[in-house]
Design a protein around this motif. Structure first.
Motif, PDB file in Angstrom:
ATOM      1  N   GLY A 126      10.201 -11.551   5.929  1.00 39.29           N
ATOM      2  CA  GLY A 126       9.781 -10.704   4.967  1.00 39.29           C
ATOM      3  C   GLY A 126       8.590 -11.435   3.979  1.00 39.29           C
ATOM      4  N   LEU A 127       8.045 -10.724   3.108  1.00 38.55           N
ATOM      5  CA  LEU A 127       6.894 -11.204   2.325  1.00 38.55           C
ATOM      6  C   LEU A 127       7.826 -11.916   0.985  1.00 38.55           C
ATOM      7  N   ALA A 128       7.313 -13.065   0.639  1.00 34.08           N
ATOM      8  CA  ALA A 128       7.678 -13.311  -0.733  1.00 34.08           C
ATOM      9  C   ALA A 128       6.465 -13.686  -1.737  1.00 34.08           C
ATOM     10  N   ILE A 129       7.084 -13.539  -2.993  1.00 34.17           N
ATOM     11  CA  ILE A 129       5.908 -13.954  -3.920  1.00 34.17           C
ATOM     12  C   ILE A 129       6.226 -15.144  -4.584  1.00 34.17           C
ATOM     13  N   ALA A 130       5.321 -16.122  -4.551  1.00 29.68           N
ATOM     14  CA  ALA A 130       5.548 -17.252  -5.142  1.00 29.68           C
ATOM     15  C   ALA A 130       4.599 -17.535  -6.448  1.00 29.68           C
ATOM     16  N   VAL A 131       5.257 -18.208  -7.380  1.00 32.11           N
ATOM     17  CA  VAL A 131       4.541 -18.445  -8.716  1.00 32.11           C
ATOM     18  C   VAL A 131       4.852 -19.663  -9.064  1.00 32.11           C
ATOM     19  N   ARG A 132       4.070 -20.122 -10.377  1.00 30.68           N
ATOM     20  CA  ARG A 132       4.553 -21.340 -10.816  1.00 30.68           C
ATOM     21  C   ARG A 132       5.769 -21.093 -11.642  1.00 30.68           C
ATOM     22  N   GLU A 133       6.804 -22.202 -11.745  1.00 30.27           N
ATOM     23  CA  GLU A 133       7.610 -22.398 -12.272  1.00 30.27           C
ATOM     24  C   GLU A 133       7.682 -22.004 -13.766  1.00 30.27           C
ATOM     25  N   ASN A 134       6.586 -22.052 -14.390  1.00 29.28           N
ATOM     26  CA  ASN A 134       6.541 -21.907 -15.939  1.00 29.28           C
ATOM     27  C   ASN A 134       6.221 -20.268 -16.007  1.00 29.28           C
ATOM     28  N   ASN A 135       5.949 -19.714 -15.011  1.00 28.81           N
ATOM     29  CA  ASN A 135       5.401 -18.383 -15.133  1.00 28.81           C
ATOM     30  C   ASN A 135       6.512 -17.199 -15.326  1.00 28.81           C
ATOM     31  N   THR A 136       6.630 -16.601 -16.503  1.00 28.10           N
ATOM     32  CA  THR A 136       7.688 -15.501 -16.636  1.00 28.10           C
ATOM     33  C   THR A 136       7.199 -14.073 -16.757  1.00 28.10           C
ATOM     34  N   ASP A 137       6.010 -13.886 -16.565  1.00 24.02           N
ATOM     35  CA  ASP A 137       5.589 -12.650 -16.428  1.00 24.02           C
ATOM     36  C   ASP A 137       5.342 -11.870 -15.077  1.00 24.02           C
ATOM     37  N   GLN A 139       7.409 -10.677 -12.058  1.00 21.88           N
ATOM     38  CA  GLN A 139       8.696 -10.571 -11.517  1.00 21.88           C
ATOM     39  C   GLN A 139       8.820  -9.928 -10.113  1.00 21.88           C
ATOM     40  N   GLY A 140       7.600  -9.324  -9.911  1.00 21.24           N
ATOM     41  CA  GLY A 140       7.859  -8.411  -8.734  1.00 21.24           C
ATOM     42  C   GLY A 140       6.257  -7.895  -8.379  1.00 21.24           C
ATOM     43  N   PHE A 141       6.285  -7.080  -7.072  1.00 16.84           N
ATOM     44  CA  PHE A 141       5.088  -7.018  -6.844  1.00 16.84           C
ATOM     45  C   PHE A 141       4.004  -6.224  -7.795  1.00 16.84           C
ATOM     46  N   ASP A 142       4.802  -5.246  -8.469  1.00 15.90           N
ATOM     47  CA  ASP A 142       3.897  -4.667  -9.564  1.00 15.90           C
ATOM     48  C   ASP A 142       3.037  -5.266 -10.432  1.00 15.90           C
ATOM     49  N   ASP A 143       3.728  -6.724 -10.812  1.00 19.19           N
ATOM     50  CA  ASP A 143       3.331  -7.455 -11.828  1.00 19.19           C
ATOM     51  C   ASP A 143       1.964  -8.227 -11.289  1.00 19.19           C
ATOM     52  N   LEU A 144       1.465  -8.069  -9.928  1.00 20.50           N
ATOM     53  CA  LEU A 144       0.455  -8.854  -9.445  1.00 20.50           C
ATOM     54  C   LEU A 144      -0.935  -7.878  -9.786  1.00 20.50           C
ATOM     55  N   LYS A 145      -0.974  -6.693 -10.435  1.00 23.65           N
ATOM     56  CA  LYS A 145      -1.976  -6.295 -10.817  1.00 23.65           C
ATOM     57  C   LYS A 145      -2.870  -6.889 -11.465  1.00 23.65           C
ATOM     58  N   ALA A 200       8.356 -24.853   2.132  1.00 24.02           N
ATOM     59  CA  ALA A 200       7.333 -25.627   1.506  1.00 24.02           C
ATOM     60  C   ALA A 200       7.682 -25.999   0.196  1.00 24.02           C
ATOM     61  N   ILE A 201       8.252 -25.250  -0.554  1.00 23.89           N
ATOM     62  CA  ILE A 201       8.706 -25.481  -1.887  1.00 23.89           C
ATOM     63  C   ILE A 201       9.974 -26.388  -1.942  1.00 23.89           C
ATOM     64  N   GLU A 202      11.005 -26.319  -1.229  1.00 21.16           N
ATOM     65  CA  GLU A 202      12.268 -26.765  -1.017  1.00 21.16           C
ATOM     66  C   GLU A 202      12.026 -28.250  -0.147  1.00 21.16           C
ATOM     67  N   SER A 203      11.003 -28.401   0.377  1.00 23.44           N
ATOM     68  CA  SER A 203      10.673 -29.641   1.025  1.00 23.44           C
ATOM     69  C   SER A 203      10.236 -30.661   0.056  1.00 23.44           C
ATOM     70  N   GLY A 204       9.857 -30.264  -1.163  1.00 21.23           N
ATOM     71  CA  GLY A 204       9.609 -31.120  -2.381  1.00 21.23           C
ATOM     72  C   GLY A 204       8.071 -31.597  -2.199  1.00 21.23           C
ATOM     73  N   ASN A 205       7.185 -31.037  -1.262  1.00 21.78           N
ATOM     74  CA  ASN A 205       6.018 -31.432  -1.217  1.00 21.78           C
ATOM     75  C   ASN A 205       4.958 -30.710  -2.092  1.00 21.78           C
ATOM     76  N   LEU A 206       5.458 -29.537  -2.720  1.00 21.66           N
ATOM     77  CA  LEU A 206       4.782 -28.548  -3.511  1.00 21.66           C
ATOM     78  C   LEU A 206       5.502 -28.443  -4.835  1.00 21.66           C
ATOM     79  N   GLN A 207       5.373 -29.184  -5.803  1.00 23.79           N
ATOM     80  CA  GLN A 207       6.059 -29.300  -7.159  1.00 23.79           C
ATOM     81  C   GLN A 207       5.687 -27.964  -7.878  1.00 23.79           C
ATOM     82  N   GLY A 208       6.740 -27.786  -8.578  1.00 26.19           N
ATOM     83  CA  GLY A 208       6.584 -26.632  -9.750  1.00 26.19           C
ATOM     84  C   GLY A 208       6.404 -25.412  -9.210  1.00 26.19           C
ATOM     85  N   LEU A 209       6.772 -25.027  -8.215  1.00 28.36           N
ATOM     86  CA  LEU A 209       6.823 -23.487  -7.628  1.00 28.36           C
ATOM     87  C   LEU A 209       7.933 -22.918  -7.640  1.00 28.36           C
ATOM     88  N   LYS A 210       8.274 -21.453  -7.516  1.00 25.09           N
ATOM     89  CA  LYS A 210       9.295 -20.954  -7.478  1.00 25.09           C
ATOM     90  C   LYS A 210       8.957 -19.456  -6.743  1.00 25.09           C
TER      91      LYS A 210
END
Length: 270
Positions: A126-137, A139-145, A200-210
């Motif tokens: 399935g598709l997932a949404i990745a953002v930077r760790e400090n992004n709180t705005d 939370q889901g697909f509709d927030d990507l507009k 990619a995130i959990e491997s540690g090669n891309l820092q600061g993403l969630k």
């Protein structure tokens, strides 16, 4: 936060995103042979999508899809020869008869089924949404507009992004490049396949993403072949055999560290 649980799932993503980027940028005509004997089957893949397919330190192809296709070849007495191609060139290559099949984490979609045939599903994703760790705005697909979105060209993530009102879409040749753009702060989010993003995130090669929210879609990957290919039945037979004899579960455990989910005989239609 979305979680994709697996033990010992994280492996070395590098020699790195740079190596993968080089393979993708070059377009690749690399051929790698699997087992000897049997009918030869040229199988296209883009080795820039770990943990499904990537290029190892010695230049060899590795990943879940690579192990799976070799196992199918052994079960169906097919001599698998891999050929590296850019992802968006795989379907045209199938249509032109330049390759016999393709395995590259390719989602079975009604649009693709109009031009190629697919094996029975071999992976649920399935598709997932990745953002930077400090992004709180976001939370889901509709927030990507009206946001800046990075995607890999030719993927279902790219198709989903087209539905976002006011979004600025940047396309990249590979998922790691799109995620690196996010890590650099040049986009607000990436829409991409969940296992690849989490790897990619959990491997540690891309820092600061969630990864945030729930899966955007439920998808199934299939092995693509030219329309009416005589090899479709043998590929399906090989896939069914390795699912029944436990080989599929062993490969799944090797790369994801968990038991595989139950897969349908055919991909559900939306």
């Amino acid at each position: 936060m979305l979680r994709f649980t697996r033990s010992r799932f994280v492996r070395r993503l590098v020699p790195g995103l740079v190596a993968l980027s080089i393979v993708t940028a070059c377009g690749g005509n690399q051929t790698q042979t699997g087992q000897a004997g049997g009918q030869s089957l040229t199988v296209a893949t883009e080795p820039a999508f770990p943990p499904f397919e990537s290029q190892g330190a010695g230049g060899e192809l590795e990943g879940f899809d690579i192990d799976l296709m070799n196992a199918i070849g052994e079960a169906a007495d097919l001599n698998i020869q891999f050929q590296s191609l850019p992802f968006d060139g795989i379907v045209p290559a199938l249509q032109a008869g330049q390759v016999d099949a393709a395995i590259s984490a390719m989602t079975i979609t009604p649009e693709r089924q109009q031009t190629v045939d697919f094996s029975r599903p071999y992976f649920k994703a399935g598709l997932a949404i990745a953002v930077r760790e400090n992004n709180t705005d976001i939370q889901g697909f509709d927030d990507l507009k009206n946001r800046r979105i990075a995607v890999q060209i030719g993927t279902t993530g790219a198709n989903q992004a087209k539905n976002l009102e006011g979004a600025t879409i940047s396309t990249f040749d590979s998922a790691p490049l799109a995620l690196q753009e996010l890590a650099n702060g040049n986009v607000d989010a990436v829409i991409n396949d969940a296992p690849v993003t989490l790897y990619a995130i959990e491997s540690g090669n891309l820092q600061g993403l969630k990864v945030v929210g729930q899966l955007v879609t439920e998808e199934y990957y299939g092995i693509a072949l030219p329309r009416n290919s005589p090899n479709l039945e043998r590929v399906n037979q090989g896939l069914t055999e390795i699912k029944n004899n436990g080989t599929y579960a062993e490969i799944y455990q090797k790369w994801f560290g968990v038991e595989p989910p139950t897969l349908p005989e055919t991909a559900p239609t939306n």
